[in-house]
Design a protein around this motif. Structure first.
Motif, short mmCIF file in Angstrom:
data_model
loop_
_atom_site.label_atom_id
_atom_site.label_comp_id
_atom_site.label_asym_id
_atom_site.label_seq_id
_atom_site.Cartn_x
_atom_site.Cartn_y
_atom_site.Cartn_z
N ASP A 1 0.65 -1.29 0.12
CA ASP A 1 -0.10 0.06 -0.17
C ASP A 1 0.78 1.32 0.01
O ASP A 1 0.26 2.41 -0.35
N ILE A 2 2.20 1.19 0.49
CA ILE A 2 2.94 2.45 0.49
C ILE A 2 4.34 2.07 -0.36
O ILE A 2 5.07 2.88 -0.21
N ARG A 3 4.24 1.00 -1.18
CA ARG A 3 5.49 0.77 -1.89
C ARG A 3 6.24 2.00 -2.46
O ARG A 3 7.45 2.01 -2.50
N ASP A 4 5.49 2.81 -3.25
CA ASP A 4 6.35 3.85 -4.01
C ASP A 4 6.61 5.04 -3.15
O ASP A 4 7.45 5.79 -3.47
N THR A 5 6.38 4.84 -1.76
CA THR A 5 6.95 5.88 -0.94
C THR A 5 8.21 5.53 -0.06
O THR A 5 8.97 6.16 0.90
N ILE A 6 8.42 4.19 -0.18
CA ILE A 6 9.47 3.19 0.65
C ILE A 6 10.71 3.70 0.08
O ILE A 6 11.15 3.67 -1.21
N ARG A 7 11.93 4.16 1.04
CA ARG A 7 13.11 4.15 0.64
C ARG A 7 13.83 3.25 1.42
O ARG A 7 13.93 3.36 2.75
N TRP A 8 14.68 2.28 0.95
CA TRP A 8 15.06 0.94 1.54
C TRP A 8 16.45 1.43 2.10
O TRP A 8 17.39 1.88 1.40
N TYR A 9 16.90 0.81 3.18
CA TYR A 9 18.33 0.82 3.72
C TYR A 9 18.77 -0.43 4.02
O TYR A 9 17.90 -1.43 4.53
#
Length: 357
Positions: free
Chosen positions: A212-220
């Motif tokens: 639901d929030i995939r496009d706002t995630i920034r992975w570390y």
């Protein structure tokens, strides 16, 4: 875990990689290393380096040496793959004791790679429930906390719960750990699952919450990277390890964080199975189960003690930075390390498939 700002990273130190790790270890271990162990007055302990290694020296090693006459010789961090190789090759010159993530300690127990602890010597009655296994116990308590940048998230609009953090109508960029471990639990809290009902993990619900929030995630993938992302303004909110979040605050960065309604992990002590120095190593384990060394660590870094009797020995301002502080403890829970060890392969496969989708 805290050594490198990481915890139970099955995607990096996954069981499928153990064979490769063992081969690499064997290739770099000389014959002498296979035969030797530490001298009678020395204990080889693997753990974190850098600033955290200095904290371990001051909190754990110096006190044990003073109490026992046994010198602790710090060694580079070793994880599950290195432990497996060490035990199989009987390469006792590599380490007498390992400080590793609680999740990896649980796997090591399951695989028979660690010694059962002598709980007539290692006093566990005062250790927090959920922090003790047959072959390990947590020497400190870490947590994944909800943090935000106060320059970009204005007062009154800050996230107050993980449900707020995962609200899909909130389009702020947010940072998450690129691993199912911890991230699945946090996502389920974001879906409204009560913290005492997390296990067994509802993986489908966790993945839906992430989707639901995939496009706002920034992975570390590491602690330093997570600090750079939030402190530098690349993201507005983040799931951070508590010592990393507190490090940003201490450095004067525009960051605040919450220590409530979150999952706990930490560093665990493990003695390699069959180690000839297990008696000496057991003395070290017994020492780390006592309140004094644990209190010293919390007074240096935002990691709570697992021994409840350490609390009165800790500076209240330092304790308040941890998830085990009295005002926060009841809202949090330990990960179910044994369940994660049993199900890690399946969860890794599902998370990696979702990442590719």
């Amino acid at each position: 875990m805290t050594q490198n700002g990481k915890s139970f990273h099955l995607s990096r130190r996954h069981l499928l990689q153990l064979g490769a790790g063992a081969a690499a270890f064997a290739a770099t271990s000389g014959t002498a290393a296979l035969a030797q162990s530490s001298p009678p007055t020395e204990l080889l302990v693997t753990g974190g380096g850098g600033d955290f290694g200095t904290y371990l020296q001051k909190a754990y090693y110096d006190g044990f040496q003073a109490a026992s006459g046994i010198k602790v010789s710090p060694q580079p961090y070793k994880g599950l793959a290195e432990l497996k190789a060490m035990v199989e090759a009987k390469a006792w010159g590599q380490a007498d004791v390992l400080l590793i993530s609680a999740g990896e300690a649980a796997i090591a127990e399951k695989l028979g790679l660690s010694e059962p602890l002598d709980y007539s010597l290692v006093k566990s009655d005062d250790l927090l429930k959920g922090s003790v296994g047959k072959n390990y116990f947590l020497t400190n308590v870490a947590s994944s906390v909800l943090a935000w940048n106060t320059d970009t998230v204005k007062a009154g609009s800050e996230p107050k719960t993980w449900v707020d953090f995962f609200n899909p109508s909130n389009r702020m960029p947010r940072a998450l750990f690129k691993n199912w471990n911890q991230t699945f639990e946090i996502a389920l809290l974001g879906a409204g699952v009560p913290i005492d009902k997390l296990y067994p993990l509802d993986v489908d619900l966790a993945l839906k919450t992430l989707s639901d929030i995939r496009d706002t995630i920034r992975w570390y993938e590491g602690g330093a990277q997570s600090q750079q992302m939030l402190g530098g303004g690349e993201v507005d909110m983040a799931m951070l390890w508590v010592n990393r979040a507190d490090g940003l605050v201490s450095d004067g960065k525009p960051v605040k964080y919450l220590n409530t309604n979150t999952v706990l992990d930490g560093d665990a002590i493990v003695i390699p199975a069959g180690h000839p120095n297990k008696e000496k190593a057991m003395k070290f384990a017994a020492y780390l189960a006592t309140p004094e060394p644990q209190a010293r660590l919390t007074n240096l870094v935002a990691l709570g003690p697992s021994n409840v009797n350490a609390v009165p020995l800790i500076d209240p301002t330092r304790l308040a930075k941890t998830a085990t502080a009295p005002e926060f403890a009841a809202t949090n829970r330990f990960q179910d390390f044994a369940w994660l060890a049993e199900n890690g392969d399946r969860l890794t496969e599902m998370f990696n498939k979702w990442l590719l989708g």
